[in-house]
Design an enzyme around this catalytic site. Structure first.
Site, PDB file in Angstrom:
ATOM      1  N   LYS A 174     -12.540  44.785  64.392  1.00  0.00           N
ATOM      2  CA  LYS A 174     -11.514  44.648  65.439  1.00  0.00           C
ATOM      3  C   LYS A 174     -11.263  43.175  65.753  1.00  0.00           C
ATOM      4  CE  LYS A 174      -8.812  45.922  68.916  1.00  0.00           C
ATOM      5  NZ  LYS A 174      -8.808  44.852  69.890  1.00  0.00           N
ATOM      6  N   GLU A 206      -3.595  39.440  64.227  1.00  0.00           N
ATOM      7  CA  GLU A 206      -2.524  39.708  65.200  1.00  0.00           C
ATOM      8  C   GLU A 206      -1.993  38.404  65.793  1.00  0.00           C
ATOM      9  OE1 GLU A 206      -2.923  41.075  69.696  1.00  0.00           O
ATOM     10  OE2 GLU A 206      -3.412  42.719  68.326  1.00  0.00           O
TER      11      GLU A 206
END
Length: 299
Positions: free
Chosen positions: A171, A178
């Site tokens: 993550k 991102e």
């Protein structure tokens, strides 16, 4: 299936709603009791303390911790550990550093409990479309929690990626990527906004690129919505915060000797966005004036 959700923030509350909708019995606790009351009105079972939330479950228990990373999560994990019995399971779903999971899990293992770290992506849209979930932990505990992950995630939307720590590590890298994707989109639209063609329909272009182009992505879909609400983005200040995961990504890159220059630059741009007048730019202006007599703009 029974589960306790500890923390009802922007994601925790909607995750509880999604679980209730799929038929699970959800016990909820939050630092602010008004959110607990809201969830009780929607079918959850309320608790006034973490200990009470655990006690309202039937053994073997599953407790999901969904709180901000750092001291808040550490305190809650301590209270959860105290309340659990052997063979109970905690799922740490906040944006925590994977190395913290490896330390925290040892305490739960010593008590005979299971520990899963779950990196969760989906934001405020997760209630509707599901939460992409990256899971780290032992096989038997992940198997036990499978109905929970199945309910929270869209089809093919969760994966057991490795041992404890692997979920939050994956993550973390996801969030680093991102940052870079958002920065690239921002720079491209800046060029179109300030380029040679006046009045380009930037919202329309964002929508166009979402229709089969190589750069199509959910971020562009969200940009379309932002432009629909505010065509000039005039109500938004260009101040960009960071949750910490981008920083950890760069640190891990350095530690493992992996070159991540684009990810690093996207993080540094966020730092720059928080400064009204970047000091390094003052240095550049002063030096140009000193060596070349170039004009400077005064405050």
């Amino acid at each position: 299936m029974q589960i306790a959700m500890i923390g009802l923030g922007r994601m925790g509350m909607n995750m509880a709603r999604r679980l209730i909708k799929d038929g699970h019995e959800v016990v909820v606790w939050n630092r602010s009791p008004d959110k607990v009351a809201t969830m009780v009105s929607e079918g959850a079972i309320g608790a006034q303390s973490i200990k009470e939330a655990v006690q309202k479950l039937t053994a073997p228990r599953i407790v999901w911790c969904m709180l901000p990373s750092g001291a808040v999560t550490q305190k809650a994990l301590g209270e959860i550990l105290e309340a659990l019995d052997s063979d109970d399971l905690v799922i740490e779903g906040g944006n925590s550093y994977w190395k913290d999971d490896q330390k925290n899990s040892k305490k739960f293992v010593e008590k005979g409990c299971g520990y899963i770290d779950a990196g969760v992506s989906g934001g405020v849209w997760g209630l509707k479309v599901g939460y992409c979930t990256m899971v780290g932990g032992k096989d038997r505990f992940v198997h036990r929690a499978k109905p929970i992950f199945d309910s929270l995630a869209p089809p093919r939307g969760w994966k057991h990626v490795g041992p404890v720590g692997a979920g939050h590590f994956v993550k973390m890298v996801h969030n680093g990527i991102e940052y870079a994707m958002m920065e690239a989109i921002g720079e491209g639209f800046d060029l179109m906004h300030n380029g040679p063609f006046d009045h380009l329909d930037l919202g329309g272009i964002a929508d166009l690129w979402g229709q089969g182009s190589v750069v199509r992505c959910w971020l562009l879909e969200l940009l379309v919505l932002a432009y629909e609400r505010d065509p000039d983005l005039s109500s938004i200040r260009g101040y960009v915060d960071d949750s910490g995961e981008g920083r950890w990504t760069i640190l891990d890159g350095v530690e493992n000797g992996v070159s991540v220059p684009v990810l690093a630059q996207s993080l540094f741009k966020r730092f720059e966005s928080r400064q009204k007048d970047v000091y390094s730019n003052k240095i550049l202006a002063a030096l140009r004036n000193e060596f070349g007599g170039h004009a400077v703009k005064k405050e």
